[in-house]
Write a protein that holds these residues in place. Structure first.
Motif, PDB file in Angstrom:
ATOM      1  N   LEU A  76       0.789  -1.125  -0.174  1.00  0.00           N
ATOM      2  CA  LEU A  76      -0.087   0.017  -0.124  1.00  0.00           C
ATOM      3  C   LEU A  76       0.630   1.464   0.039  1.00  0.00           C
ATOM      4  CD1 LEU A  76      -2.833  -0.911   2.718  1.00  0.00           C
ATOM      5  CD2 LEU A  76      -3.013  -0.870   0.150  1.00  0.00           C
ATOM      6  N   ARG A  77       0.427   2.293  -0.748  1.00  0.00           N
ATOM      7  CA  ARG A  77       1.120   3.530  -0.766  1.00  0.00           C
ATOM      8  C   ARG A  77      -0.025   4.347  -0.660  1.00  0.00           C
ATOM      9  NH1 ARG A  77       4.101   0.602  -0.023  1.00  0.00           N
ATOM     10  NH2 ARG A  77       5.991  -0.019  -1.038  1.00  0.00           N
ATOM     11  N   VAL A 133      -6.305   1.920 -19.136  1.00  0.00           N
ATOM     12  CA  VAL A 133      -6.194   0.852 -18.507  1.00  0.00           C
ATOM     13  C   VAL A 133      -5.408   0.903 -16.960  1.00  0.00           C
ATOM     14  CG1 VAL A 133      -5.248  -1.662 -18.293  1.00  0.00           C
ATOM     15  CG2 VAL A 133      -6.027  -0.596 -20.419  1.00  0.00           C
ATOM     16  N   PRO A 134      -6.165   0.809 -15.865  1.00  0.00           N
ATOM     17  CA  PRO A 134      -5.453   0.977 -14.425  1.00  0.00           C
ATOM     18  C   PRO A 134      -4.117  -0.056 -14.368  1.00  0.00           C
ATOM     19  CG  PRO A 134      -7.438   0.037 -14.145  1.00  0.00           C
ATOM     20  CD  PRO A 134      -7.261   0.384 -15.836  1.00  0.00           C
ATOM     21  N   ASP A 135      -3.078   0.675 -13.666  1.00  0.00           N
ATOM     22  CA  ASP A 135      -2.071  -0.265 -13.358  1.00  0.00           C
ATOM     23  C   ASP A 135      -1.918  -0.315 -11.632  1.00  0.00           C
ATOM     24  OD1 ASP A 135      -1.185   2.438 -12.608  1.00  0.00           O
ATOM     25  OD2 ASP A 135       0.715   2.210 -13.911  1.00  0.00           O
ATOM     26  N   THR A 136      -2.920   0.072 -11.176  1.00  0.00           N
ATOM     27  CA  THR A 136      -2.989   0.117  -9.549  1.00  0.00           C
ATOM     28  C   THR A 136      -4.436   0.116  -9.025  1.00  0.00           C
ATOM     29  OG1 THR A 136      -1.283   2.123  -9.899  1.00  0.00           O
ATOM     30  CG2 THR A 136      -2.580   1.794  -7.677  1.00  0.00           C
ATOM     31  N   MET A 137      -4.240  -0.688  -7.897  1.00  0.00           N
ATOM     32  CA  MET A 137      -5.782  -0.687  -7.169  1.00  0.00           C
ATOM     33  C   MET A 137      -5.768   0.244  -6.294  1.00  0.00           C
ATOM     34  SD  MET A 137      -7.268  -4.117  -5.218  1.00  0.00           S
ATOM     35  CE  MET A 137      -8.809  -3.936  -4.480  1.00  0.00           C
ATOM     36  N   TYR A 138      -7.026   1.008  -6.080  1.00  0.00           N
ATOM     37  CA  TYR A 138      -6.907   2.176  -5.138  1.00  0.00           C
ATOM     38  C   TYR A 138      -7.978   1.660  -3.988  1.00  0.00           C
ATOM     39  CZ  TYR A 138      -4.802   5.116  -8.807  1.00  0.00           C
ATOM     40  OH  TYR A 138      -3.857   5.415  -9.805  1.00  0.00           O
ATOM     41  N   PHE A 139      -7.839   2.079  -2.898  1.00  0.00           N
ATOM     42  CA  PHE A 139      -8.759   1.852  -1.830  1.00  0.00           C
ATOM     43  C   PHE A 139      -9.339   3.297  -1.185  1.00  0.00           C
ATOM     44  CE2 PHE A 139      -6.051  -1.960  -1.779  1.00  0.00           C
ATOM     45  CZ  PHE A 139      -7.168  -2.873  -1.424  1.00  0.00           C
TER      46      PHE A 139
END
Length: 147
Positions: free
Chosen positions: A90-91, A107-113
């Protein structure tokens, strides 16, 4: 360390953190501004350097709740090693109101919370949804390894 209590950190963990700072003071007779603010419950933007074990426990406690909400992680959330790997990846990113996170068609290269606040979702320049604390997006980047 009341903020740790407010975040639901177990008493044993809070005691371990306090014992660490007591020991640090005993052997060095000094303390950094970040460490001092941490002890005064003024949580700084950067957490003080804690021993690896305490850092991992703190990150696990602060972030595990949001990770367990992701259905695709399913049965893996009971695997401590899996959870630790996800949490260590996580960052923190703080978004400015109105900033674009992902453009339509990208196209996303990251999952975001979403840890706090609100993110608006647009389709063809029309707002179709708001996602808020506890929600996530970009999970397809994990499935298709677009990173």
């Amino acid at each position: 360390l009341e903020w740790l209590s407010l975040k639901g950190a177990p008493e044993s963990f809070r005691t371990d953190v306090l014992d660490y700072f007591r020991y640090l003071w005993k052997i060095t007779k000094s303390i950094s501004t970040t460490q001092f603010n941490f002890l005064l419950e003024e949580l700084p933007g950067d957490l003080p350097a804690l021993p690896t074990e305490l850092s991992e426990k703190l990150l696990f406690h602060l972030n595990s709740r949001i990770i367990t909400q992701v259905p695709m992680f399913g049965k893996h959330i009971s695997n401590h090693g899996f959870m630790t790997e996800i949490i260590q990846a996580l960052r923190l990113e703080a978004g400015v109101p109105g900033a674009v996170i992902i453009e339509q068609g990208e196209v996303p290269d990251t999952m975001y919370f979403i840890a706090g606040g609100r993110v608006s979702v647009f389709f063809n320049k029309t707002k179709i949804a708001d996602i808020t604390q506890g929600d996530f997006f970009g999970e397809m980047s994990l499935i298709f390894n677009t990173n």
